[in-house]
Design a protein around this motif. Structure first.
Motif, short mmCIF file in Angstrom:
data_model
loop_
_atom_site.label_atom_id
_atom_site.label_comp_id
_atom_site.label_asym_id
_atom_site.label_seq_id
_atom_site.Cartn_x
_atom_site.Cartn_y
_atom_site.Cartn_z
N ALA A 126 0.83 -1.21 0.00
CA ALA A 126 0.00 0.00 0.00
C ALA A 126 0.86 1.26 0.00
O ALA A 126 0.54 2.25 -0.69
N ARG A 127 1.95 1.25 0.76
CA ARG A 127 2.86 2.39 0.76
C ARG A 127 3.42 2.64 -0.64
O ARG A 127 3.53 3.78 -1.09
N THR A 128 3.74 1.55 -1.33
CA THR A 128 4.25 1.68 -2.69
C THR A 128 3.16 2.18 -3.63
O THR A 128 3.43 2.98 -4.53
N ARG A 129 1.93 1.73 -3.43
CA ARG A 129 0.82 2.19 -4.27
C ARG A 129 0.60 3.70 -4.16
O ARG A 129 0.21 4.35 -5.12
N VAL A 130 0.84 4.25 -2.99
CA VAL A 130 0.72 5.71 -2.83
C VAL A 130 1.70 6.42 -3.76
O VAL A 130 1.36 7.40 -4.43
N LEU A 131 2.92 5.92 -3.81
CA LEU A 131 3.91 6.51 -4.70
C LEU A 131 3.55 6.30 -6.16
O LEU A 131 3.76 7.18 -7.00
N ILE A 132 3.00 5.12 -6.48
CA ILE A 132 2.55 4.86 -7.84
C ILE A 132 1.46 5.87 -8.23
O ILE A 132 1.46 6.41 -9.33
N ALA A 133 0.54 6.11 -7.31
CA ALA A 133 -0.53 7.07 -7.57
C ALA A 133 0.04 8.47 -7.82
O ALA A 133 -0.40 9.18 -8.74
N GLN A 134 1.01 8.87 -7.02
CA GLN A 134 1.61 10.19 -7.21
C GLN A 134 2.35 10.28 -8.54
O GLN A 134 2.31 11.31 -9.22
N ALA A 135 3.01 9.17 -8.92
CA ALA A 135 3.71 9.16 -10.20
C ALA A 135 2.71 9.26 -11.35
O ALA A 135 2.93 10.01 -12.32
N CYS A 136 1.61 8.52 -11.26
CA CYS A 136 0.57 8.57 -12.30
C CYS A 136 0.01 9.98 -12.42
O CYS A 136 -0.18 10.50 -13.54
N ALA A 137 -0.26 10.60 -11.29
CA ALA A 137 -0.81 11.95 -11.31
C ALA A 137 0.15 12.94 -11.95
O ALA A 137 -0.26 13.81 -12.72
N ASP A 148 -5.22 3.90 -7.74
CA ASP A 148 -4.16 3.43 -6.83
C ASP A 148 -4.31 4.04 -5.45
O ASP A 148 -4.05 3.36 -4.44
N PHE A 149 -4.71 5.30 -5.38
CA PHE A 149 -4.98 5.89 -4.07
C PHE A 149 -6.08 5.13 -3.35
O PHE A 149 -5.99 4.84 -2.15
N GLU A 150 -7.14 4.79 -4.09
CA GLU A 150 -8.26 4.07 -3.50
C GLU A 150 -7.83 2.69 -3.01
O GLU A 150 -8.21 2.25 -1.91
N ALA A 151 -7.04 1.98 -3.83
CA ALA A 151 -6.56 0.65 -3.43
C ALA A 151 -5.67 0.74 -2.20
O ALA A 151 -5.76 -0.09 -1.28
N ALA A 152 -4.79 1.74 -2.16
CA ALA A 152 -3.91 1.91 -1.01
C ALA A 152 -4.71 2.25 0.24
O ALA A 152 -4.46 1.70 1.33
N ALA A 166 -5.45 8.89 6.72
CA ALA A 166 -5.59 10.34 6.80
C ALA A 166 -4.68 11.04 5.79
O ALA A 166 -5.06 12.05 5.20
N ARG A 167 -3.49 10.48 5.59
CA ARG A 167 -2.57 11.09 4.63
C ARG A 167 -3.12 11.01 3.22
O ARG A 167 -3.02 11.97 2.44
N ILE A 168 -3.71 9.87 2.85
CA ILE A 168 -4.29 9.75 1.52
C ILE A 168 -5.46 10.72 1.37
O ILE A 168 -5.61 11.38 0.33
N ASP A 169 -6.28 10.84 2.40
CA ASP A 169 -7.38 11.79 2.34
C ASP A 169 -6.87 13.21 2.14
O ASP A 169 -7.45 14.01 1.39
N GLU A 170 -5.75 13.51 2.80
CA GLU A 170 -5.16 14.85 2.64
C GLU A 170 -4.65 15.04 1.22
O GLU A 170 -4.84 16.10 0.62
N LEU A 171 -3.98 14.03 0.67
CA LEU A 171 -3.44 14.14 -0.67
C LEU A 171 -4.53 14.30 -1.72
O LEU A 171 -4.38 15.04 -2.69
N GLU A 195 -11.83 16.24 -7.65
CA GLU A 195 -13.11 16.03 -8.32
C GLU A 195 -13.47 14.55 -8.37
O GLU A 195 -14.62 14.16 -8.16
N LEU A 196 -12.49 13.70 -8.64
CA LEU A 196 -12.73 12.28 -8.68
C LEU A 196 -13.18 11.75 -7.31
O LEU A 196 -14.06 10.90 -7.21
N HIS A 197 -12.56 12.29 -6.27
CA HIS A 197 -12.92 11.86 -4.91
C HIS A 197 -14.38 12.26 -4.61
O HIS A 197 -15.12 11.51 -4.00
N GLU A 198 -14.75 13.46 -5.02
CA GLU A 198 -16.10 13.92 -4.75
C GLU A 198 -17.14 13.08 -5.50
O GLU A 198 -18.25 12.89 -5.02
N LEU A 199 -16.77 12.56 -6.68
CA LEU A 199 -17.70 11.75 -7.47
C LEU A 199 -17.81 10.33 -6.97
O LEU A 199 -18.77 9.64 -7.27
N SER A 200 -16.79 9.87 -6.22
CA SER A 200 -16.77 8.47 -5.77
C SER A 200 -17.65 8.26 -4.55
O SER A 200 -18.12 9.17 -3.92
#
Length: 200
Positions: A126-137, A148-152, A166-171, A195-200
């Motif tokens: 999951a820690r690695t997925r956070v970095l993957i999400a940041q790289a994708c973004a 990836d943020f959601e999976a993490a 909490a960190r993912i929610d902040e990001l 926006e994606l978070h608000e739609l989910s």
């Protein structure tokens, strides 16, 4: 950690990582630097190096993080074990991401995530997925980042790691103007994730 110290078990690198999580990165950096300089055994040093990389990246000491990553890669090559390889791939990916080389970082991070999953290490994956999400973004792939943020986030919830949730929610909820304040995401990328978070 105080109880461990009383029984002569030095709380390393846990205490340094706790200080980092508390937002006291300078204290964490000073602590882990001192610990590594104390002439610890090879096994203890190997266990501390991943945390050292994380803390050095958090304090923008790229040179120190690079040196530690090279050492981790050397150890992984000698050990030839999935665990050592996962640690080294994660560190290299995190370093490349910090340097802005997101595309190459993704290769290392995806390999690390696959190894963590094979090792049945959900928290590390999951820690690695956070970095993957940041790289994708950072590469403009807001949908991939959100997935990836959601999976993490789900994995962190399963293991009960509230600070990471909490960190993912902040990001993902950070306002666009916060992009220049320590985030690796651009204003547009943070806005898309919001926006994606608000739609989910």
């Amino acid at each position: 950690y105080r109880e461990a110290q009383r029984w002569s078990h030095r709380p390393r690198p846990g205490l340094a990582l706790l200080r980092l999580a508390q937002g006291r990165a300078d204290i964490a950096a000073a602590m882990i630097r001192r610990q590594l300089e104390e002439g610890t055994s090879p096994a203890v040093r190997a266990a501390m190096l991943p945390a050292f990389v994380d803390i050095m990246l958090a304090t923008d000491d790229i040179e120190a993080a690079d040196a530690a990553t090279v050492e981790l890669e050397s150890r992984a090559e000698a050990a030839a074990s999935p665990l050592a390889n996962a640690v080294a791939e994660h560190a290299r990916g995190a370093l490349l991401l910090a340097r802005g080389d997101s595309r190459v970082a993704l290769d290392h991070l995806r390999r690390a995530c696959g190894l963590w999953e094979e090792l049945e290490a959900p928290y590390e994956a999951a820690r690695t997925r956070v970095l993957i999400a940041q790289a994708c973004a950072s590469l403009g792939d807001a949908d991939g980042a959100a997935l990836d943020f959601e999976a993490a986030r789900w994995s962190f919830e399963q293991v009960g790691s509230a600070p990471d949730v909490a960190r993912i929610d902040e990001l993902t909820r950070a306002p666009p103007q916060a992009a220049d304040e320590g985030h690796s995401l651009s204003r547009r990328e943070l806005s898309d994730l919001h926006e994606l978070h608000e739609l989910s």
